[in-house]
Design an enzyme around this catalytic site. Structure first.
Site, mmCIF file in Angstrom:
data_model
loop_
_atom_site.group_PDB
_atom_site.id
_atom_site.type_symbol
_atom_site.label_atom_id
_atom_site.label_comp_id
_atom_site.label_asym_id
_atom_site.label_seq_id
_atom_site.Cartn_x
_atom_site.Cartn_y
_atom_site.Cartn_z
ATOM 1 N N GLU A 103 28.816 47.044 20.359
ATOM 2 C CA GLU A 103 27.904 46.606 19.258
ATOM 3 C C GLU A 103 26.391 46.782 19.937
ATOM 4 O O GLU A 103 26.255 46.709 20.828
ATOM 5 C CB GLU A 103 28.103 44.935 19.265
ATOM 6 C CG GLU A 103 27.383 44.302 18.234
ATOM 7 C CD GLU A 103 27.888 42.694 17.989
ATOM 8 O OE1 GLU A 103 27.038 42.031 17.599
ATOM 9 O OE2 GLU A 103 29.075 42.500 18.068
ATOM 10 N N ASP A 105 22.873 45.657 18.457
ATOM 11 C CA ASP A 105 22.117 44.478 17.412
ATOM 12 C C ASP A 105 20.649 44.542 17.342
ATOM 13 O O ASP A 105 19.919 44.433 18.388
ATOM 14 C CB ASP A 105 22.497 43.088 18.125
ATOM 15 C CG ASP A 105 23.987 42.893 18.147
ATOM 16 O OD1 ASP A 105 24.726 43.514 17.476
ATOM 17 O OD2 ASP A 105 24.406 41.932 18.905
ATOM 18 N N GLU A 107 18.865 41.259 15.350
ATOM 19 C CA GLU A 107 18.727 39.891 14.943
ATOM 20 C C GLU A 107 17.314 39.416 14.677
ATOM 21 O O GLU A 107 16.553 39.484 15.651
ATOM 22 C CB GLU A 107 19.708 38.967 15.582
ATOM 23 C CG GLU A 107 21.285 39.395 15.645
ATOM 24 C CD GLU A 107 22.186 38.301 16.401
ATOM 25 O OE1 GLU A 107 23.225 38.055 15.870
ATOM 26 O OE2 GLU A 107 21.571 37.560 17.471
#
Length: 290
Positions: A103, A105, A107
């Site tokens: 993953e 990311d 955010e």
């Protein structure tokens, strides 16, 4: 947090000048993405050129790409939730599936009106993350669209904001550190309530009187290997020369901009958290600076 002196203000202007002319071709959201949860709270409109996610007290919403990708560059323009966004998280990331997933990311952690968003970045490999770096932004991400990009190569991962590098995560497999390079990943995004941790560690809760909360997307572009379509030899060979890729994506000027962001806008780096790692930093941390 941020620069306040006249000299630094001038530096900001100089660093951002070449970014104004950056352009991105835009794919159609109907063709590239599926709205996966949230019922009517996710919408695609304006002929497929705009996508929005909304959240109310009952539910958030999300979407994912129809295709899986293995290496390349992903660009997306976002305009984040405006006003009092405390408690909300807008997540935009690449991910595979399963317990040992990879993953990458972005955010965006909301905040009270007038206080800055926090941009949280992380990298997971074989199910293990905990490689966080967090930043303030040097602009208001709710006023206009800004481009957030992930460059994913076998040699490194680069996070960019308006084509400005903010983080580089290098492949440190020689040190025994897993690196995302074998699992194809889809693009995901979601808007959800995380007021148990997102704003000041959960001290500030979501004010539901401001709902619905809405984030907007446009300008998606994937210069990447689509697994379903296959990757031709020319595309694959473009990832073979790590030195060439670094020169193109992070030359001396790019390194200067990276250092500028990390000096003035980084607010957390796991590679300098002595309280968290009293017995020594993770092995990749000696490769975390460029």
């Amino acid at each position: 947090m941020g620069p306040s002196s006249t000299l630094t203000t001038v530096l900001v202007a100089v660093l951002l000048v070449p970014l104004v002319s950056s352009t991105y071709s835009s794919a159609n959201f109907f063709d590239e993405f599926d709205l996966t949860w949230g019922d009517h709270r996710g919408k695609i409109f304006n002929g497929g050129n705009i996508l929005s996610l909304s959240m109310d007290k009952a539910s958030g919403s999300g979407f994912r790409s129809k295709k899986e990708y293995l290496f390349g560059r992903i660009d997306m323009q976002l305009k984040l939730v405006a006003g009092n966004s405390a408690g909300t998280v807008t997540a935009y990331y690449l991910s595979s599936e399963g317990a040992t997933h990879d993953e990458i990311d972005f955010e965006f952690l909301g905040n009270e009106t007038g206080k800055p968003y926090v941009l949280h970045t992380n990298v997971f490999a074989q199910g293990k993350g905990n490689r966080e770096q967090r930043f303030y932004l040097w602009f208001d991400p709710t006023k206009n669209f800004h481009t957030y990009s992930i460059v994913w190569r076998p040699q490194h991962i680069i996070f960019l904001v308006d084509n400005l590098p903010i983080r580089v995560f290098k492949n440190a497999e020689k040190l025994g550190v897993p690196f995302p390079k074998s699992q194809p990943m889809r693009i995901y995004s979601s808007l959800w309530n995380a007021d148990d941790w997102a704003t000041r560690g959960g001290l500030v809760k979501t004010d539901w009187s401001n709902a619905p909360f809405t984030a907007y997307y446009r300008g998606f572009n994937a210069a990447a290997c689509s697994v379903s379509s296959g990757c031709d030899l020319e595309f694959n060979s473009s990832f073979g020369d790590g030195a060439v890729q670094v020169a193109e994506e992070l030359n001396a000027y790019g390194r200067m901009r990276l250092r500028w962001v990390q000096k003035y806008f980084m607010i957390y780096n796991y590679c300098s958290d002595l309280e968290r790692f009293p017995n020594g930093f993770p092995p990749e941390c000696n490769k975390s600076r460029v």
